[in-house]
Design a protein around this motif. Sequence first.
Motif, PDB file in Angstrom:
ATOM      1  N   PRO A 187       0.816  -1.218   0.000  1.00 16.18           N
ATOM      2  CA  PRO A 187       0.000   0.000   0.000  1.00 16.18           C
ATOM      3  C   PRO A 187       0.851   1.271   0.000  1.00 16.18           C
ATOM      4  CG  PRO A 187      -0.821  -1.567   1.622  1.00 16.18           C
ATOM      5  CD  PRO A 187       0.494  -2.091   1.147  1.00 16.18           C
ATOM      6  N   VAL A 188       0.483   2.199  -0.869  1.00 18.98           N
ATOM      7  CA  VAL A 188       1.082   3.536  -0.880  1.00 18.98           C
ATOM      8  C   VAL A 188      -0.064   4.537  -0.913  1.00 18.98           C
ATOM      9  CG1 VAL A 188       3.240   2.881  -1.999  1.00 18.98           C
ATOM     10  CG2 VAL A 188       1.285   3.517  -3.410  1.00 18.98           C
ATOM     11  N   ALA A 189       0.171   5.722  -0.339  1.00 13.22           N
ATOM     12  CA  ALA A 189      -0.830   6.782  -0.454  1.00 13.22           C
ATOM     13  C   ALA A 189      -0.938   7.176  -1.930  1.00 13.22           C
ATOM     14  CB  ALA A 189      -0.418   7.976   0.399  1.00 13.22           C
ATOM     15  N   THR A 190      -2.143   7.113  -2.462  1.00 11.74           N
ATOM     16  CA  THR A 190      -2.357   7.360  -3.892  1.00 11.74           C
ATOM     17  C   THR A 190      -3.281   8.562  -4.033  1.00 11.74           C
ATOM     18  OG1 THR A 190      -2.087   4.997  -4.334  1.00 11.74           O
ATOM     19  CG2 THR A 190      -3.125   6.323  -6.055  1.00 11.74           C
ATOM     20  N   LEU A 191      -2.770   9.642  -4.664  1.00 11.40           N
ATOM     21  CA  LEU A 191      -3.465  10.921  -4.673  1.00 11.40           C
ATOM     22  C   LEU A 191      -3.642  11.436  -6.102  1.00 11.40           C
ATOM     23  CD1 LEU A 191      -3.602  11.267  -1.593  1.00 11.40           C
ATOM     24  CD2 LEU A 191      -1.188  10.863  -2.132  1.00 11.40           C
ATOM     25  N   PRO A 192      -4.710  11.022  -6.806  1.00 11.51           N
ATOM     26  CA  PRO A 192      -4.993  11.563  -8.146  1.00 11.51           C
ATOM     27  C   PRO A 192      -5.807  12.855  -8.028  1.00 11.51           C
ATOM     28  CG  PRO A 192      -5.727   9.259  -7.863  1.00 11.51           C
ATOM     29  CD  PRO A 192      -5.543   9.853  -6.517  1.00 11.51           C
ATOM     30  N   PHE A 193      -5.287  13.935  -8.595  1.00  7.53           N
ATOM     31  CA  PHE A 193      -5.936  15.235  -8.511  1.00  7.53           C
ATOM     32  C   PHE A 193      -6.440  15.672  -9.887  1.00  7.53           C
ATOM     33  CE2 PHE A 193      -2.473  16.015  -5.114  1.00  7.53           C
ATOM     34  CZ  PHE A 193      -3.206  15.361  -4.144  1.00  7.53           C
ATOM     35  N   LEU A 194      -7.695  16.090  -9.946  1.00  7.82           N
ATOM     36  CA  LEU A 194      -8.297  16.615 -11.197  1.00  7.82           C
ATOM     37  C   LEU A 194      -8.076  15.644 -12.352  1.00  7.82           C
ATOM     38  CD1 LEU A 194      -6.982  20.324 -10.948  1.00  7.82           C
ATOM     39  CD2 LEU A 194      -9.060  19.357  -9.949  1.00  7.82           C
ATOM     40  N   SER A 195      -8.259  14.366 -12.094  1.00  6.61           N
ATOM     41  CA  SER A 195      -7.924  13.368 -13.115  1.00  6.61           C
ATOM     42  C   SER A 195      -9.116  12.466 -13.430  1.00  6.61           C
ATOM     43  CB  SER A 195      -6.736  12.524 -12.653  1.00  6.61           C
ATOM     44  OG  SER A 195      -7.042  11.844 -11.458  1.00  6.61           O
ATOM     45  N   PRO A 196      -9.212  12.014 -14.694  1.00  3.72           N
ATOM     46  CA  PRO A 196     -10.279  11.109 -15.095  1.00  3.72           C
ATOM     47  C   PRO A 196      -9.896   9.661 -14.785  1.00  3.72           C
ATOM     48  CG  PRO A 196      -8.926  11.595 -16.984  1.00  3.72           C
ATOM     49  CD  PRO A 196      -8.331  12.360 -15.829  1.00  3.72           C
ATOM     50  N   HIS A 197     -10.829   8.753 -15.039  1.00  3.92           N
ATOM     51  CA  HIS A 197     -10.507   7.340 -14.858  1.00  3.92           C
ATOM     52  C   HIS A 197      -9.841   6.766 -16.101  1.00  3.92           C
ATOM     53  CE1 HIS A 197     -14.102   6.836 -17.329  1.00  3.92           C
ATOM     54  NE2 HIS A 197     -13.819   5.548 -17.450  1.00  3.92           N
ATOM     55  N   ASP A 245      -7.891   2.765 -19.127  1.00  2.11           N
ATOM     56  CA  ASP A 245      -8.993   2.773 -18.160  1.00  2.11           C
ATOM     57  C   ASP A 245      -8.518   2.153 -16.849  1.00  2.11           C
ATOM     58  OD1 ASP A 245     -11.297   2.401 -16.666  1.00  2.11           O
ATOM     59  OD2 ASP A 245     -12.497   1.715 -18.357  1.00  2.11           O
ATOM     60  N   VAL A 246      -8.405   2.977 -15.808  1.00  2.00           N
ATOM     61  CA  VAL A 246      -7.844   2.493 -14.540  1.00  2.00           C
ATOM     62  C   VAL A 246      -8.784   1.509 -13.846  1.00  2.00           C
ATOM     63  CG1 VAL A 246      -6.707   3.202 -12.390  1.00  2.00           C
ATOM     64  CG2 VAL A 246      -6.696   4.734 -14.348  1.00  2.00           C
ATOM     65  N   THR A 247     -10.077   1.545 -14.188  1.00  5.02           N
ATOM     66  CA  THR A 247     -10.995   0.583 -13.570  1.00  5.02           C
ATOM     67  C   THR A 247     -10.700  -0.847 -14.025  1.00  5.02           C
ATOM     68  OG1 THR A 247     -12.704   0.799 -15.289  1.00  5.02           O
ATOM     69  CG2 THR A 247     -12.812   2.328 -13.441  1.00  5.02           C
ATOM     70  N   ARG A 248      -9.904  -0.990 -15.103  1.00  2.26           N
ATOM     71  CA  ARG A 248      -9.505  -2.328 -15.573  1.00  2.26           C
ATOM     72  C   ARG A 248      -8.235  -2.816 -14.873  1.00  2.26           C
ATOM     73  NH1 ARG A 248      -9.416  -1.801 -22.036  1.00  2.26           N
ATOM     74  NH2 ARG A 248      -8.601  -3.915 -21.790  1.00  2.26           N
ATOM     75  N   LEU A 275     -16.129   9.559 -10.291  1.00  3.33           N
ATOM     76  CA  LEU A 275     -16.935   8.659  -9.464  1.00  3.33           C
ATOM     77  C   LEU A 275     -16.855   7.212  -9.942  1.00  3.33           C
ATOM     78  CD1 LEU A 275     -20.023  11.000  -8.951  1.00  3.33           C
ATOM     79  CD2 LEU A 275     -18.181  10.490  -7.323  1.00  3.33           C
ATOM     80  N   GLU A 276     -16.591   7.006 -11.238  1.00  2.00           N
ATOM     81  CA  GLU A 276     -16.444   5.630 -11.737  1.00  2.00           C
ATOM     82  C   GLU A 276     -15.284   4.914 -11.064  1.00  2.00           C
ATOM     83  OE1 GLU A 276     -16.585   4.517 -15.909  1.00  2.00           O
ATOM     84  OE2 GLU A 276     -17.771   6.320 -16.330  1.00  2.00           O
ATOM     85  N   LEU A 277     -14.169   5.635 -10.892  1.00  6.93           N
ATOM     86  CA  LEU A 277     -13.006   5.006 -10.272  1.00  6.93           C
ATOM     87  C   LEU A 277     -13.222   4.816  -8.778  1.00  6.93           C
ATOM     88  CD1 LEU A 277     -10.303   3.766 -10.676  1.00  6.93           C
ATOM     89  CD2 LEU A 277      -9.255   6.021 -10.628  1.00  6.93           C
ATOM     90  N   GLN A 278     -13.856   5.779  -8.125  1.00  7.57           N
ATOM     91  CA  GLN A 278     -14.138   5.594  -6.703  1.00  7.57           C
ATOM     92  C   GLN A 278     -15.059   4.392  -6.492  1.00  7.57           C
ATOM     93  OE1 GLN A 278     -17.001   7.954  -4.766  1.00  7.57           O
ATOM     94  NE2 GLN A 278     -16.037   7.848  -2.750  1.00  7.57           N
ATOM     95  N   GLU A 285     -11.624   7.684  -1.211  1.00  8.59           N
ATOM     96  CA  GLU A 285     -12.370   8.911  -0.891  1.00  8.59           C
ATOM     97  C   GLU A 285     -12.262   9.912  -2.045  1.00  8.59           C
ATOM     98  OE1 GLU A 285     -12.249  12.686   2.276  1.00  8.59           O
ATOM     99  OE2 GLU A 285     -10.906  10.978   2.559  1.00  8.59           O
ATOM    100  N   VAL A 286     -13.362  10.627  -2.301  1.00  8.74           N
ATOM    101  CA  VAL A 286     -13.344  11.743  -3.246  1.00  8.74           C
ATOM    102  C   VAL A 286     -13.616  13.033  -2.469  1.00  8.74           C
ATOM    103  CG1 VAL A 286     -14.439  12.841  -5.221  1.00  8.74           C
ATOM    104  CG2 VAL A 286     -14.115  10.383  -5.220  1.00  8.74           C
ATOM    105  N   ARG A 287     -12.765  14.029  -2.701  1.00  7.52           N
ATOM    106  CA  ARG A 287     -12.980  15.352  -2.135  1.00  7.52           C
ATOM    107  C   ARG A 287     -13.210  16.336  -3.281  1.00  7.52           C
ATOM    108  NH1 ARG A 287      -8.190  15.594   2.539  1.00  7.52           N
ATOM    109  NH2 ARG A 287      -8.974  13.781   3.716  1.00  7.52           N
TER     110      ARG A 287
END
Length: 322
Positions: A187-197, A245-248, A275-278, A285-287
């Motif tokens: 596990p690593v802290a994963t922080l995608p900002f303003l990004s699509p899936h 597509d990160v959901t894959r 929201l698809e990736l969340q 979490e989504v902020r």
Amino acid sequence: MDTVNLGMLHYILDHVYGAFVHRTKITPPFFSRGWGGTKLELLERLINQLFPELLSALPPESHNARVAFLVPKSLPPQKMACVVHLAGTGDHTFERRLRLGGPLLKQNIATMVLESPFYGQRRPMLQRGAKLLCVSDLLLLGRATIEEARSLLYWLDSEAGFGKMGVCGLSMGGVHAAMVGSLHPTPVATLPFLSPHSAVVAFCEGILKHATAWEALREDPAAKETAMTLKEVRERMRNVLSLTDVTRFPIPKNPNPIIFVAATDDAYIPKHSVLELQKAWLGSEVRWVTGGHVSSFLLHNDEFRKAIVDGLNRLEWKEPPS
């Protein structure tokens, strides 16, 4: 009513910026040299297999990576965290990401900034700015960035001995950060900002569809041979970019230290994509920050830093070697 009007203003700002940058012909569009021919076919096979040996496919200018590294002096690495910052579209230098990570030194968080292939000193000679010449270049950029970031995380863990690690990025860099977090073995802290899936959203739905050389792609020899229509070219682009597509990708073992930061009125990245990736990564979490893609990029660094700190705080400290 004021909130609605302000949101519309942010959304319009994205379109005004996009119209100025992408429709005025100041710079050439993305993919003005077509699909990339056999290189694209090779990449589709390699990425489907998650096969990492891509060095021979990269342009010579992109072979050697550079990093900038900010480290607090007060503590040994095992008592510090380090975050790898990945480049968004057009981020050719270290400066913006160093400004984002620099204030975190006071909280004992180091910053490592990776120069992306096809950007900065790694930009191919014929490429102007961030406008990649071929569709295959986008996939190469992503695959190489992911492998390089994973190598840096491995070094930070096993060689430098940092107690916690994270990976973050804005826009395109956020997509790559999500992929790295997905593929990293611990596990690593994963922080995608303003990004699509997926890059499909950026190039086929968002403003960047106006910055894409659709006619050049239709005139590409491979497309011309089959007499592809513009509609078929766009569908081909969707199919190719579905590889991003990160959901894959594999679901991270621990989604708790994954925090997405998205904008309420983003004309580049629609809400449904975040929201698809969340939804795929339950427990993440989504902020939301108030703004569009451009204004949030400029104005919300404090919220991005808070997400970095909070994501790292959700990780356990690594056990020191006995």
